[in-house]
Write a protein that holds these residues in place. Structure first.
Motif, PDB file in Angstrom:
ATOM      1  N   ALA A 134       6.346   3.267   4.848  1.00 15.69           N
ATOM      2  CA  ALA A 134       6.026   3.087   3.424  1.00 15.69           C
ATOM      3  C   ALA A 134       5.122   1.883   3.232  1.00 15.69           C
ATOM      4  O   ALA A 134       4.215   1.894   2.389  1.00 15.69           O
ATOM      5  CB  ALA A 134       7.314   2.925   2.618  1.00 15.69           C
ATOM      6  N   GLY A 135       5.339   0.833   4.024  1.00 14.64           N
ATOM      7  CA  GLY A 135       4.489  -0.352   3.938  1.00 14.64           C
ATOM      8  C   GLY A 135       3.058  -0.061   4.341  1.00 14.64           C
ATOM      9  O   GLY A 135       2.116  -0.555   3.714  1.00 14.64           O
ATOM     10  N   VAL A 136       2.880   0.744   5.377  1.00 14.91           N
ATOM     11  CA  VAL A 136       1.524   1.126   5.801  1.00 14.91           C
ATOM     12  C   VAL A 136       0.826   1.920   4.699  1.00 14.91           C
ATOM     13  O   VAL A 136      -0.345   1.685   4.376  1.00 14.91           O
ATOM     14  CB  VAL A 136       1.573   1.926   7.124  1.00 14.91           C
ATOM     15  CG1 VAL A 136       0.233   2.582   7.422  1.00 14.91           C
ATOM     16  CG2 VAL A 136       2.001   1.022   8.267  1.00 14.91           C
ATOM     17  N   PHE A 142      -3.152   2.060   0.406  1.00 10.50           N
ATOM     18  CA  PHE A 142      -3.468   2.349  -0.990  1.00 10.50           C
ATOM     19  C   PHE A 142      -4.050   1.129  -1.694  1.00 10.50           C
ATOM     20  O   PHE A 142      -4.984   1.240  -2.475  1.00 10.50           O
ATOM     21  CB  PHE A 142      -2.203   2.828  -1.705  1.00 10.50           C
ATOM     22  CG  PHE A 142      -2.393   3.125  -3.152  1.00 10.50           C
ATOM     23  CD1 PHE A 142      -3.094   4.247  -3.568  1.00 10.50           C
ATOM     24  CD2 PHE A 142      -1.872   2.283  -4.117  1.00 10.50           C
ATOM     25  CE1 PHE A 142      -3.278   4.523  -4.916  1.00 10.50           C
ATOM     26  CE2 PHE A 142      -2.044   2.543  -5.463  1.00 10.50           C
ATOM     27  CZ  PHE A 142      -2.750   3.671  -5.867  1.00 10.50           C
ATOM     28  N   ARG A 143      -3.502  -0.054  -1.406  1.00 10.30           N
ATOM     29  CA  ARG A 143      -3.960  -1.290  -2.057  1.00 10.30           C
ATOM     30  C   ARG A 143      -5.151  -1.940  -1.359  1.00 10.30           C
ATOM     31  O   ARG A 143      -5.719  -2.890  -1.885  1.00 10.30           O
ATOM     32  CB  ARG A 143      -2.819  -2.298  -2.109  1.00 10.30           C
ATOM     33  CG  ARG A 143      -1.704  -1.893  -3.026  1.00 10.30           C
ATOM     34  CD  ARG A 143      -0.655  -2.963  -3.082  1.00 10.30           C
ATOM     35  NE  ARG A 143       0.361  -2.658  -4.078  1.00 10.30           N
ATOM     36  CZ  ARG A 143       1.411  -3.415  -4.311  1.00 10.30           C
ATOM     37  NH1 ARG A 143       1.590  -4.528  -3.634  1.00 10.30           N
ATOM     38  NH2 ARG A 143       2.293  -3.068  -5.229  1.00 10.30           N
ATOM     39  N   GLY A 144      -5.483  -1.467  -0.157  1.00 15.20           N
ATOM     40  CA  GLY A 144      -6.599  -2.056   0.573  1.00 15.20           C
ATOM     41  C   GLY A 144      -6.250  -3.381   1.232  1.00 15.20           C
ATOM     42  O   GLY A 144      -7.120  -4.239   1.404  1.00 15.20           O
ATOM     43  N   HIS A 145      -4.988  -3.561   1.632  1.00 17.03           N
ATOM     44  CA  HIS A 145      -4.542  -4.797   2.266  1.00 17.03           C
ATOM     45  C   HIS A 145      -4.267  -4.570   3.744  1.00 17.03           C
ATOM     46  O   HIS A 145      -4.396  -3.454   4.261  1.00 17.03           O
ATOM     47  CB  HIS A 145      -3.275  -5.318   1.583  1.00 17.03           C
ATOM     48  CG  HIS A 145      -3.476  -5.742   0.171  1.00 17.03           C
ATOM     49  ND1 HIS A 145      -2.532  -5.559  -0.805  1.00 17.03           N
ATOM     50  CD2 HIS A 145      -4.526  -6.344  -0.449  1.00 17.03           C
ATOM     51  CE1 HIS A 145      -2.973  -6.023  -1.949  1.00 17.03           C
ATOM     52  NE2 HIS A 145      -4.185  -6.499  -1.761  1.00 17.03           N
ATOM     53  N   ASP A 146      -3.851  -5.640   4.420  1.00 17.57           N
ATOM     54  CA  ASP A 146      -3.545  -5.591   5.841  1.00 17.57           C
ATOM     55  C   ASP A 146      -2.299  -4.742   6.084  1.00 17.57           C
ATOM     56  O   ASP A 146      -1.215  -5.072   5.600  1.00 17.57           O
ATOM     57  CB  ASP A 146      -3.327  -7.017   6.367  1.00 17.57           C
ATOM     58  CG  ASP A 146      -3.007  -7.053   7.841  1.00 17.57           C
ATOM     59  OD1 ASP A 146      -3.492  -6.170   8.575  1.00 17.57           O
ATOM     60  OD2 ASP A 146      -2.273  -7.974   8.264  1.00 17.57           O
ATOM     61  N   THR A 147      -2.445  -3.665   6.856  1.00 15.02           N
ATOM     62  CA  THR A 147      -1.324  -2.751   7.056  1.00 15.02           C
ATOM     63  C   THR A 147      -0.222  -3.346   7.919  1.00 15.02           C
ATOM     64  O   THR A 147       0.956  -3.075   7.683  1.00 15.02           O
ATOM     65  CB  THR A 147      -1.802  -1.429   7.682  1.00 15.02           C
ATOM     66  OG1 THR A 147      -2.484  -1.718   8.902  1.00 15.02           O
ATOM     67  CG2 THR A 147      -2.706  -0.673   6.743  1.00 15.02           C
TER      68      THR A 147
END
Length: 144
Positions: A36-38, A43-48
């Motif tokens: 879910a974090g990935v 989705f947010r464009g952050h570091d997976t």
């Protein structure tokens, strides 16, 4: 093998089986949390990797707390694990986490939220398990 499921025999588990079940279930939910974090990071464009590690750890810790409290409640009640023991266990874990992170004024809402969530989750599991057993027995025909 019996320790891997949430069934009526859970009250007769040995302490070792209970700890093994809690560890296995917590790590499994932690892997789902990491996934879910990935998804959230993508989705947010952050570091997976950061999202995966933090959400996976949070899900693991929360699951271990709820299942550990539920095991304690089940042992104290002396009855098989059921919706009530999950509600009580979730309430204990939620009350503790709410007191720790949000202060004493949020203990009751945390207990109600986590206890209700744990009880609803267990009830859903029981319904799904009953439907699965009925379908395997041929009592209910699955939807086509």
């Amino acid at each position: 093998a019996a320790a891997a499921t949430l069934d009526a025999s859970s009250a007769a588990r040995t302490p070792y089986d209970t700890v093994k079940f809690i560890a296995r279930a917590s790590l499994g939910v932690g892997v789902l949390g990491a996934g879910a974090g990935v998804c959230l990071a993508t989705f947010r464009g952050h570091d997976t990797s950061l999202y995966a590690v933090t959400m996976g750890a949070n899900y693991t810790i929360l699951t271990a707390m709820v299942l550990g409290a539920e095991a304690g409640v089940t042992a104290i009640r002396g009855e098989p694990s059921d919706v009530y023991s999950f509600g009580y266990g979730g309430g204990l874990a939620g009350g503790y986490l709410s007191a720790w992170w949000a202060g004493p004024g949020k203990v009751v809402p945390g207990m109600l939220l986590f206890g209700g969530g744990a009880a609803v989750a267990r009830y859903g599991f029981e319904l799904a398990d009953a439907n699965r057993k009925a379908a395997l027995a041929g009592v209910v025909r699955p939807a086509e």
